[in-house]
Motif scaffolding. Structure first.
Motif, PDB file in Angstrom:
ATOM      1  N   THR A  62       0.844  -1.189   0.000  1.00  0.00           N
ATOM      2  CA  THR A  62       0.000   0.000   0.000  1.00  0.00           C
ATOM      3  C   THR A  62       0.883   1.244   0.000  1.00  0.00           C
ATOM      4  OG1 THR A  62      -1.794  -1.122   1.167  1.00  0.00           O
ATOM      5  CG2 THR A  62      -1.762   1.278   1.267  1.00  0.00           C
ATOM      6  N   THR A  63       0.575   2.190  -0.877  1.00  0.00           N
ATOM      7  CA  THR A  63       1.404   3.375  -1.068  1.00  0.00           C
ATOM      8  C   THR A  63       0.561   4.638  -1.028  1.00  0.00           C
ATOM      9  OG1 THR A  63       2.830   2.084  -2.539  1.00  0.00           O
ATOM     10  CG2 THR A  63       3.094   4.492  -2.590  1.00  0.00           C
ATOM     11  N   GLU A  64       1.014   5.653  -0.266  1.00  0.00           N
ATOM     12  CA  GLU A  64       0.365   6.958  -0.295  1.00  0.00           C
ATOM     13  C   GLU A  64       0.588   7.603  -1.661  1.00  0.00           C
ATOM     14  OE1 GLU A  64      -1.358   9.155   1.944  1.00  0.00           O
ATOM     15  OE2 GLU A  64      -1.841   7.289   2.946  1.00  0.00           O
ATOM     16  N   GLN A  65      -0.402   8.400  -2.124  1.00  0.00           N
ATOM     17  CA  GLN A  65      -0.346   8.987  -3.457  1.00  0.00           C
ATOM     18  C   GLN A  65      -0.589  10.511  -3.386  1.00  0.00           C
ATOM     19  OE1 GLN A  65       0.604   7.393  -6.031  1.00  0.00           O
ATOM     20  NE2 GLN A  65       0.291   5.235  -5.536  1.00  0.00           N
ATOM     21  N   PRO A  66       0.352  11.269  -2.805  1.00  0.00           N
ATOM     22  CA  PRO A  66       0.159  12.724  -2.683  1.00  0.00           C
ATOM     23  C   PRO A  66       0.080  13.445  -4.023  1.00  0.00           C
ATOM     24  CG  PRO A  66       2.415  12.104  -2.124  1.00  0.00           C
ATOM     25  CD  PRO A  66       1.642  10.828  -2.229  1.00  0.00           C
ATOM     26  N   GLY A  67       0.594  12.825  -5.071  1.00  0.00           N
ATOM     27  CA  GLY A  67       0.542  13.450  -6.390  1.00  0.00           C
ATOM     28  C   GLY A  67      -0.869  13.635  -6.930  1.00  0.00           C
ATOM     29  N   TYR A  68      -1.845  12.979  -6.302  1.00  0.00           N
ATOM     30  CA  TYR A  68      -3.232  13.080  -6.751  1.00  0.00           C
ATOM     31  C   TYR A  68      -4.051  14.056  -5.901  1.00  0.00           C
ATOM     32  CZ  TYR A  68      -2.414   9.022  -9.742  1.00  0.00           C
ATOM     33  OH  TYR A  68      -1.941   8.166 -10.704  1.00  0.00           O
ATOM     34  N   ALA A  69      -3.388  14.810  -5.024  1.00  0.00           N
ATOM     35  CA  ALA A  69      -4.107  15.726  -4.133  1.00  0.00           C
ATOM     36  C   ALA A  69      -4.912  16.766  -4.908  1.00  0.00           C
ATOM     37  CB  ALA A  69      -3.133  16.406  -3.178  1.00  0.00           C
ATOM     38  N   ASP A  70      -4.316  17.347  -5.953  1.00  0.00           N
ATOM     39  CA  ASP A  70      -5.045  18.339  -6.751  1.00  0.00           C
ATOM     40  C   ASP A  70      -6.219  17.706  -7.485  1.00  0.00           C
ATOM     41  OD1 ASP A  70      -3.574  20.519  -5.981  1.00  0.00           O
ATOM     42  OD2 ASP A  70      -2.229  20.486  -7.717  1.00  0.00           O
ATOM     43  N   ALA A  71      -6.056  16.457  -7.913  1.00  0.00           N
ATOM     44  CA  ALA A  71      -7.160  15.768  -8.586  1.00  0.00           C
ATOM     45  C   ALA A  71      -8.322  15.543  -7.631  1.00  0.00           C
ATOM     46  CB  ALA A  71      -6.672  14.434  -9.158  1.00  0.00           C
ATOM     47  N   VAL A  72      -8.011  15.243  -6.370  1.00  0.00           N
ATOM     48  CA  VAL A  72      -9.071  15.054  -5.370  1.00  0.00           C
ATOM     49  C   VAL A  72      -9.807  16.373  -5.157  1.00  0.00           C
ATOM     50  CG1 VAL A  72      -9.526  14.586  -2.935  1.00  0.00           C
ATOM     51  CG2 VAL A  72      -7.979  13.109  -4.224  1.00  0.00           C
ATOM     52  N   ARG A  73      -9.058  17.476  -5.009  1.00  0.00           N
ATOM     53  CA  ARG A  73      -9.702  18.775  -4.796  1.00  0.00           C
ATOM     54  C   ARG A  73     -10.572  19.153  -5.992  1.00  0.00           C
ATOM     55  NH1 ARG A  73      -8.911  24.203  -5.766  1.00  0.00           N
ATOM     56  NH2 ARG A  73      -9.636  25.576  -4.081  1.00  0.00           N
ATOM     57  N   ALA A  74     -10.056  18.958  -7.204  1.00  0.00           N
ATOM     58  CA  ALA A  74     -10.836  19.275  -8.409  1.00  0.00           C
ATOM     59  C   ALA A  74     -12.105  18.430  -8.464  1.00  0.00           C
ATOM     60  CB  ALA A  74      -9.990  19.052  -9.654  1.00  0.00           C
ATOM     61  N   ASN A  75     -12.007  17.177  -8.047  1.00  0.00           N
ATOM     62  CA  ASN A  75     -13.170  16.294  -8.035  1.00  0.00           C
ATOM     63  C   ASN A  75     -14.218  16.781  -7.049  1.00  0.00           C
ATOM     64  OD1 ASN A  75     -14.443  13.728  -6.504  1.00  0.00           O
ATOM     65  ND2 ASN A  75     -14.208  13.252  -8.664  1.00  0.00           N
ATOM     66  N   VAL A  76     -13.776  17.239  -5.872  1.00  0.00           N
ATOM     67  CA  VAL A  76     -14.711  17.752  -4.867  1.00  0.00           C
ATOM     68  C   VAL A  76     -15.432  18.986  -5.399  1.00  0.00           C
ATOM     69  CG1 VAL A  76     -14.854  18.894  -2.611  1.00  0.00           C
ATOM     70  CG2 VAL A  76     -13.515  16.789  -2.873  1.00  0.00           C
ATOM     71  N   ILE A  77     -14.695  19.894  -6.050  1.00  0.00           N
ATOM     72  CA  ILE A  77     -15.313  21.098  -6.606  1.00  0.00           C
ATOM     73  C   ILE A  77     -16.354  20.724  -7.661  1.00  0.00           C
ATOM     74  CG2 ILE A  77     -14.885  23.149  -8.016  1.00  0.00           C
ATOM     75  CD1 ILE A  77     -12.244  23.475  -6.544  1.00  0.00           C
ATOM     76  N   ALA A  78     -16.017  19.774  -8.534  1.00  0.00           N
ATOM     77  CA  ALA A  78     -16.962  19.334  -9.566  1.00  0.00           C
ATOM     78  C   ALA A  78     -18.196  18.691  -8.938  1.00  0.00           C
ATOM     79  CB  ALA A  78     -16.280  18.349 -10.517  1.00  0.00           C
ATOM     80  N   ALA A  79     -17.999  17.904  -7.882  1.00  0.00           N
ATOM     81  CA  ALA A  79     -19.129  17.257  -7.214  1.00  0.00           C
ATOM     82  C   ALA A  79     -20.033  18.289  -6.550  1.00  0.00           C
ATOM     83  CB  ALA A  79     -18.618  16.262  -6.169  1.00  0.00           C
ATOM     84  N   LEU A  80     -19.448  19.300  -5.918  1.00  0.00           N
ATOM     85  CA  LEU A  80     -20.242  20.367  -5.310  1.00  0.00           C
ATOM     86  C   LEU A  80     -21.009  21.140  -6.372  1.00  0.00           C
ATOM     87  CD1 LEU A  80     -17.624  21.666  -2.731  1.00  0.00           C
ATOM     88  CD2 LEU A  80     -19.709  20.399  -2.204  1.00  0.00           C
ATOM     89  N   GLY A  81     -20.415  21.266  -7.567  1.00  0.00           N
ATOM     90  CA  GLY A  81     -21.088  21.949  -8.669  1.00  0.00           C
ATOM     91  C   GLY A  81     -22.323  21.223  -9.150  1.00  0.00           C
ATOM     92  N   ASN A  82     -22.428  19.931  -8.820  1.00  0.00           N
ATOM     93  CA  ASN A  82     -23.610  19.149  -9.186  1.00  0.00           C
ATOM     94  C   ASN A  82     -24.700  19.186  -8.122  1.00  0.00           C
ATOM     95  OD1 ASN A  82     -22.613  18.271 -11.698  1.00  0.00           O
ATOM     96  ND2 ASN A  82     -21.460  16.613 -10.734  1.00  0.00           N
ATOM     97  N   VAL A  83     -24.423  19.854  -7.004  1.00  0.00           N
ATOM     98  CA  VAL A  83     -25.447  20.013  -5.976  1.00  0.00           C
ATOM     99  C   VAL A  83     -26.446  21.052  -6.460  1.00  0.00           C
ATOM    100  CG1 VAL A  83     -25.907  20.695  -3.580  1.00  0.00           C
ATOM    101  CG2 VAL A  83     -23.837  19.389  -4.152  1.00  0.00           C
ATOM    102  N   ARG A  84     -27.722  20.729  -6.406  1.00  0.00           N
ATOM    103  CA  ARG A  84     -28.747  21.541  -7.052  1.00  0.00           C
ATOM    104  C   ARG A  84     -28.780  22.982  -6.571  1.00  0.00           C
ATOM    105  NH1 ARG A  84     -31.639  16.338  -6.724  1.00  0.00           N
ATOM    106  NH2 ARG A  84     -32.044  16.801  -4.542  1.00  0.00           N
ATOM    107  N   ARG A  85     -28.553  23.199  -5.290  1.00  0.00           N
ATOM    108  CA  ARG A  85     -28.713  24.549  -4.738  1.00  0.00           C
ATOM    109  C   ARG A  85     -27.375  25.244  -4.478  1.00  0.00           C
ATOM    110  NH1 ARG A  85     -31.695  24.606   0.369  1.00  0.00           N
ATOM    111  NH2 ARG A  85     -31.324  26.842   0.163  1.00  0.00           N
TER     112      ARG A  85
END
Length: 283
Positions: A62-85
């Motif tokens: 098992t390996t930590e993957q800090p290189g994907y931190a920005d991808a996680v943040r971008a994903n959260v922003i996109a998911a929040l953008g799909n919240v109706r209100r």
């Protein structure tokens, strides 16, 4: 009747208070940082040595993957953008405006992939991967900075699905994270509506209804609602679900036609009895 229904909304929002007078107002959300600190293990840690030996023996790492931190943040922003209100802005790009209702930040607790040698259909061992992501998001009142709600979203291997690379495993986990984030905040910030008028009926069933939400609220066709009968027990208001609706047509700024998808008989009976009804959006 309308005033009494509006008093229920605070209870329905899972502890997240409304920050505007209009119960269905769009929430302007500015997303800050998602801090991620990779936890380094001491080389002298006996537990670490034992874990490493066990990994080798089980052909699993098992390996930590800090290189994907920005991808996680971008994903959260996109998911929040799909919240109706929610109307979402990225605080890295644009400063919060005077209209901002919510500041949302948090912590990426971990991003990791597990690599394991697994036997394929040719009875040869090849590396396979799955990913795990854990994020805590904090909703804050933009005016006071007070934390309103903290929620942790955990995505891990819930089935025996494996992937051929780190990238594809992370992609799968990000899709799971996006789904969890959008569903949670849609439930926390629902639309609430009232029945304006009956639509078509068939025998003893209600087939269509008009509700008092529409274009000005950003309501979209296909949005689902639960229908509740409001009652009282011991001076406390209660609700009982009796049916479901789906928005069929947006017919004005504050008018939409809904199809009754279940509970048509109970809804008609409740309307005939002049019972108090509450309509709340749902996934």
């Amino acid at each position: 009747m309308k005033e009494r229904l509006l008093s229920l909304i605070g209870v329905l929002l899972m502890g997240l208070p409304i920050m505007a007078q209009d119960a269905n107002a769009l929430q302007n959300v500015s997303v800050g940082e998602l801090n991620y600190t990779v936890k380094e293990q001491e080389k002298t840690d006996l537990g670490t040595v034992v874990d490493a030996v066990l990994d080798v023996l089980s052909e699993q790492t098992t390996t930590e993957q800090p290189g994907y931190a920005d991808a996680v943040r971008a994903n959260v922003i996109a998911a929040l953008g799909n919240v109706r209100r929610f109307a979402v802005t990225d605080m890295r790009e644009v400063a919060p405006s005077d209209e901002t209702n919510i500041i949302l930040d948090g912590t990426v607790n971990y991003i990791s992939t597990t690599r394991e040698l697994r036997t394929n259909s040719d009875k040869k061992k090849e590396p396979q991967f799955y990913a795990q992501i854990n994020v805590t998001l904090n909703v804050k009142d933009a005016k006071t900075g007070t934390v309103i709600n903290g929620q942790t979203f955990d995505v891990n291997r819930t089935s025996w699905s494996w992937f051929n690379s780190t990238d594809t495993a992370i992609k799968d986990a990000l899709e799971g994270l996006s789904d969890k984030v959008t569903k949670f905040y849609n439930a926390a910030y629902p639309y609430t509506a009232h029945i304006l008028e009956r639509g078509t009926e068939k025998k003893d069933k209600q087939k269509e209804l008009y509700i008092d939400l529409g274009a000005q609220h950003g309501l979209q066709e296909g949005t689902h609602f639960n229908v509740y009968v409001i009652g009282t027990i011991g001076g406390k208001e209660t609700r009982k679900q009796i049916g479901r609706l789906r928005v069929k047509d947006i017919e004005g700024d504050e008018v939409s036609l809904c199809k009754v998808t279940s509970g048509g008989k109970d809804i008609k009976a409740a309307l005939d009895a002049d019972q108090q009804l509450l309509v709340v959006s749902t996934d």
